[in-house]
Design an enzyme around this catalytic site. Sequence first.
Site, PDB file in Angstrom:
ATOM      1  N   LEU A   1      -5.674   0.769  -2.031  1.00 32.52           N
ATOM      2  CA  LEU A   1      -5.679   0.470  -3.466  1.00 32.52           C
ATOM      3  C   LEU A   1      -4.332  -0.045  -3.937  1.00 32.52           C
ATOM      4  O   LEU A   1      -4.260  -0.836  -4.868  1.00 32.52           O
ATOM      5  CB  LEU A   1      -6.073   1.717  -4.267  1.00 32.52           C
ATOM      6  CG  LEU A   1      -7.516   2.182  -4.135  1.00 32.52           C
ATOM      7  CD1 LEU A   1      -7.721   3.512  -4.844  1.00 32.52           C
ATOM      8  CD2 LEU A   1      -8.465   1.128  -4.688  1.00 32.52           C
ATOM      9  N   GLY A   2      -3.239   0.427  -3.342  1.00 34.48           N
ATOM     10  CA  GLY A   2      -1.928  -0.023  -3.782  1.00 34.48           C
ATOM     11  C   GLY A   2      -0.829   0.764  -3.117  1.00 34.48           C
ATOM     12  O   GLY A   2      -1.078   1.758  -2.438  1.00 34.48           O
TER      13      GLY A   2
ATOM     14  N   ASP B   1       7.669   6.812 -15.900  1.00 36.90           N
ATOM     15  CA  ASP B   1       7.320   5.507 -15.319  1.00 36.90           C
ATOM     16  C   ASP B   1       6.090   4.945 -16.020  1.00 36.90           C
ATOM     17  O   ASP B   1       5.220   4.358 -15.394  1.00 36.90           O
ATOM     18  CB  ASP B   1       7.070   5.637 -13.808  1.00 36.90           C
ATOM     19  CG  ASP B   1       7.020   4.280 -13.097  1.00 36.90           C
ATOM     20  OD1 ASP B   1       7.616   3.305 -13.618  1.00 36.90           O
ATOM     21  OD2 ASP B   1       6.376   4.186 -12.038  1.00 36.90           O
TER      22      ASP B   1
END
Length: 175
Positions: free
Chosen positions: A28-29, A149
Amino acid sequence: SRNQGSLGDSMLLAAGTRLGPYEIVAPLGAGGMGEVYRARDTKLGREVAIKILPDAFGADSDRVARFQREAQLLATLNHPNIAAIYGLDETDGKAAIVLELVEGQTLAEKLDALRVKGSRLPLDDALPIARQIAEALESAHERGVIHRDLKPANIKITANGAVKVLDFGLAKLTE
């Protein structure tokens, strides 16, 4: 460790790889604190997201401690607009955080798609998104957790308009 990001050469696990009861389906990442995969929980018969600390960081006690702290912070948060944690696992020396799989597009993807069309996010869409993000952050802050973040790539919007704040990997617990 975004649920959406560039899928470069750093993605290590192939589809079909097993980590305990979890079978990797697809990457996914990847981000600074881990790689995220779609996986199938073979015990419970559901799809999950698994965030794995890359092997290169496995020997770094500070990184391992930060990874475990992320799991512990997530475990203190229980809010409909924060992606849930299901567990912390270690299989074959790989540390993994098992998370709710949130389907949908990131706010970054939504904004990019609108930008390509020469459009912007309508106020009637922006306000419910902003409200849900604020409610998630308020809940985290009440428990002393600061995200650190927050960005459109770390916000998912489901097909029914529900917002989920993701990736507390850089989060900090306040005194």
